[in-house]
Structure formats: structure tokens, C-alpha cells
Write a protein that holds these residues in place. Structure first.
Motif, PDB file in Angstrom:
ATOM      1  N   ASP A  41     -63.155 -67.997 -65.865  1.00 44.17           N
ATOM      2  CA  ASP A  41     -63.502 -68.469 -64.523  1.00 44.17           C
ATOM      3  C   ASP A  41     -62.559 -67.878 -63.470  1.00 44.17           C
ATOM      4  N   MET A  42     -61.287 -67.763 -63.803  1.00 45.87           N
ATOM      5  CA  MET A  42     -60.330 -67.164 -62.882  1.00 45.87           C
ATOM      6  C   MET A  42     -60.637 -65.681 -62.674  1.00 45.87           C
ATOM      7  N   ILE A  43     -61.048 -64.997 -63.732  1.00 46.34           N
ATOM      8  CA  ILE A  43     -61.416 -63.578 -63.624  1.00 46.34           C
ATOM      9  C   ILE A  43     -62.607 -63.417 -62.687  1.00 46.34           C
ATOM     10  N   LYS A  44     -63.595 -64.289 -62.819  1.00 42.76           N
ATOM     11  CA  LYS A  44     -64.753 -64.246 -61.916  1.00 42.76           C
ATOM     12  C   LYS A  44     -64.320 -64.482 -60.469  1.00 42.76           C
ATOM     13  N   GLU A  45     -63.424 -65.436 -60.269  1.00 43.44           N
ATOM     14  CA  GLU A  45     -62.946 -65.742 -58.923  1.00 43.44           C
ATOM     15  C   GLU A  45     -62.123 -64.579 -58.348  1.00 43.44           C
ATOM     16  N   LEU A  46     -61.294 -63.956 -59.186  1.00 44.60           N
ATOM     17  CA  LEU A  46     -60.530 -62.792 -58.737  1.00 44.60           C
ATOM     18  C   LEU A  46     -61.461 -61.680 -58.263  1.00 44.60           C
ATOM     19  N   TRP A  47     -62.557 -61.484 -58.981  1.00 45.14           N
ATOM     20  CA  TRP A  47     -63.515 -60.463 -58.603  1.00 45.14           C
ATOM     21  C   TRP A  47     -64.201 -60.822 -57.275  1.00 45.14           C
ATOM     22  N   SER A  48     -64.658 -62.056 -57.168  1.00 40.71           N
ATOM     23  CA  SER A  48     -65.409 -62.431 -55.965  1.00 40.71           C
ATOM     24  C   SER A  48     -64.523 -62.500 -54.720  1.00 40.71           C
ATOM     25  N   LEU A  49     -63.277 -62.912 -54.868  1.00 41.64           N
ATOM     26  CA  LEU A  49     -62.387 -63.041 -53.716  1.00 41.64           C
ATOM     27  C   LEU A  49     -61.636 -61.758 -53.364  1.00 41.64           C
ATOM     28  N   HIS A  50     -61.261 -60.989 -54.406  1.00 45.76           N
ATOM     29  CA  HIS A  50     -60.350 -59.863 -54.181  1.00 45.76           C
ATOM     30  C   HIS A  50     -60.844 -58.522 -54.725  1.00 45.76           C
ATOM     31  N   GLY A  51     -61.984 -58.525 -55.412  1.00 39.71           N
ATOM     32  CA  GLY A  51     -62.478 -57.272 -55.991  1.00 39.71           C
ATOM     33  C   GLY A  51     -61.637 -56.768 -57.141  1.00 39.71           C
ATOM     34  N   VAL A  52     -60.896 -57.672 -57.781  1.00 34.42           N
ATOM     35  CA  VAL A  52     -60.028 -57.317 -58.909  1.00 34.42           C
ATOM     36  C   VAL A  52     -60.713 -57.723 -60.207  1.00 34.42           C
ATOM     37  N   ALA A  53     -60.834 -56.763 -61.124  1.00 37.43           N
ATOM     38  CA  ALA A  53     -61.447 -57.044 -62.429  1.00 37.43           C
ATOM     39  C   ALA A  53     -60.645 -56.326 -63.513  1.00 37.43           C
ATOM     40  N   PRO A  54     -60.286 -57.036 -64.572  1.00 33.89           N
ATOM     41  CA  PRO A  54     -59.535 -56.412 -65.658  1.00 33.89           C
ATOM     42  C   PRO A  54     -60.467 -55.722 -66.656  1.00 33.89           C
ATOM     43  N   PHE A  55     -59.857 -54.974 -67.542  1.00 31.68           N
ATOM     44  CA  PHE A  55     -60.560 -54.464 -68.716  1.00 31.68           C
ATOM     45  C   PHE A  55     -60.405 -55.536 -69.783  1.00 31.68           C
ATOM     46  N   THR A  56     -61.486 -55.944 -70.416  1.00 34.23           N
ATOM     47  CA  THR A  56     -61.408 -56.928 -71.498  1.00 34.23           C
ATOM     48  C   THR A  56     -62.124 -56.368 -72.719  1.00 34.23           C
ATOM     49  N   PHE A  57     -61.536 -56.572 -73.877  1.00 35.64           N
ATOM     50  CA  PHE A  57     -62.131 -56.075 -75.113  1.00 35.64           C
ATOM     51  C   PHE A  57     -61.496 -56.783 -76.305  1.00 35.64           C
ATOM     52  N   ILE A  58     -62.170 -56.700 -77.425  1.00 36.46           N
ATOM     53  CA  ILE A  58     -61.648 -57.246 -78.680  1.00 36.46           C
ATOM     54  C   ILE A  58     -61.166 -56.080 -79.521  1.00 36.46           C
ATOM     55  N   GLN A  59     -59.920 -56.151 -79.919  1.00 31.85           N
ATOM     56  CA  GLN A  59     -59.319 -55.115 -80.758  1.00 31.85           C
ATOM     57  C   GLN A  59     -59.816 -55.281 -82.188  1.00 31.85           C
ATOM     58  N   GLN A  60     -60.264 -54.196 -82.770  1.00 33.17           N
ATOM     59  CA  GLN A  60     -60.778 -54.214 -84.140  1.00 33.17           C
ATOM     60  C   GLN A  60     -59.673 -53.842 -85.123  1.00 33.17           C
ATOM     61  N   PRO A  61     -59.785 -54.239 -86.402  1.00 34.71           N
ATOM     62  CA  PRO A  61     -58.772 -53.881 -87.404  1.00 34.71           C
ATOM     63  C   PRO A  61     -58.547 -52.368 -87.438  1.00 34.71           C
ATOM     64  N   GLY A  62     -57.280 -51.992 -87.497  1.00 31.37           N
ATOM     65  CA  GLY A  62     -56.928 -50.578 -87.560  1.00 31.37           C
ATOM     66  C   GLY A  62     -56.773 -49.925 -86.198  1.00 31.37           C
ATOM     67  N   GLN A  63     -57.114 -50.618 -85.132  1.00 27.30           N
ATOM     68  CA  GLN A  63     -56.993 -50.048 -83.790  1.00 27.30           C
ATOM     69  C   GLN A  63     -55.635 -50.402 -83.175  1.00 27.30           C
ATOM     70  N   ALA A  64     -55.133 -49.492 -82.367  1.00 24.61           N
ATOM     71  CA  ALA A  64     -53.910 -49.723 -81.602  1.00 24.61           C
ATOM     72  C   ALA A  64     -54.301 -49.828 -80.134  1.00 24.61           C
ATOM     73  N   VAL A  65     -53.499 -50.539 -79.366  1.00 23.54           N
ATOM     74  CA  VAL A  65     -53.763 -50.706 -77.939  1.00 23.54           C
ATOM     75  C   VAL A  65     -52.551 -50.200 -77.164  1.00 23.54           C
ATOM     76  N   PHE A  66     -52.802 -49.332 -76.209  1.00 26.64           N
ATOM     77  CA  PHE A  66     -51.766 -48.837 -75.308  1.00 26.64           C
ATOM     78  C   PHE A  66     -51.945 -49.536 -73.970  1.00 26.64           C
ATOM     79  N   VAL A  67     -50.880 -50.183 -73.513  1.00 26.34           N
ATOM     80  CA  VAL A  67     -50.912 -50.855 -72.214  1.00 26.34           C
ATOM     81  C   VAL A  67     -50.072 -50.020 -71.255  1.00 26.34           C
ATOM     82  N   PRO A  68     -50.672 -49.499 -70.182  1.00 24.67           N
ATOM     83  CA  PRO A  68     -49.924 -48.672 -69.239  1.00 24.67           C
ATOM     84  C   PRO A  68     -48.750 -49.417 -68.604  1.00 24.67           C
TER      85      PRO A  68
END
Length: 103
Positions: A41-68
């Protein structure tokens, strides 16, 4: 489930969280507080008020995630399987919001 915001959206996210959760903006940064969780709900509000939207995903087994560098992020374990976490934060001299740590 990962939620990663652009580093450039960090100031908007911080201000939003301080206002929404009644957090003193002069206090610790809520984007680094593990007790603060951005809900869908906060993500939806961030988008509607500020145009901010994150990347969201589910990490699968064996995958690595790089956070800038400087990207506010959160992760929630959604699996019943064993998980391992290896975190290495690097310091970027060009970024005043960077921090150096290794866990």
C-alpha cells in the motif's frame, strides 16, 4: 521478495517514511532501519504521490542479487527453504551517503 528503489529516489523515500510513520527526520535514516518495512500500500501511495516505484521480484534458488550503491532496499524471506545471506557493502568515495561495512 526483494524491493529495490533507485538511489536517486532515496531522499523522496526518506521524507515519505518520516511523514507517514511520524519519524523525526533529524533522527536515524528510516531507510536503514530494519524495523521499517515498506508495504505494498505504501508503494502504491509513493507512486501516486511522488512517481516513485521500486523494482520488486522474488529471488529464485541459485540466483544472486546485486544492489547498486546507495539504493534503498528491503528483502523478505518468502520461502520455507534454508537461506544464506552474504552481504558486502562497499564504500564509494563519490557518494556522501555511502557507508563501508562487511558482514
Amino acid at each position: 521478495r526483494w524491493t529495490i528503489f533507485l538511489a536517486a529516489d532515496g531522499p523522496v523515500l526518506r521524507k515519505y517514511l518520516c511523514t507517514k510513520l511520524n519519524i523525526d527526520p533529524a533522527g536515524p535514516d528510516p531507510t536503514h532501519d530494519s524495523r521499517v518495512f515498506v508495504t505494498s500500500d505504501m508503494i502504491k501511495e509513493l507512486w501516486s504521490l511522488h512517481g516513485v516505484a521500486p523494482f520488486t521480484f522474488i529471488q529464485q534458488p541459485g540466483q544472486a542479487v546485486f544492489v547498486p550503491v546507495g539504493a534503498p532496499h528491503q528483502v523478505r524471506t518468502v520461502s520455507q527453504h534454508d537461506t544464506a545471506t552474504i552481504v558486502t557493502d562497499k564504500y564509494d568515495k563519490r557518494s556522501p551517503t555511502s557507508r563501508q561495512a562487511s558482514r
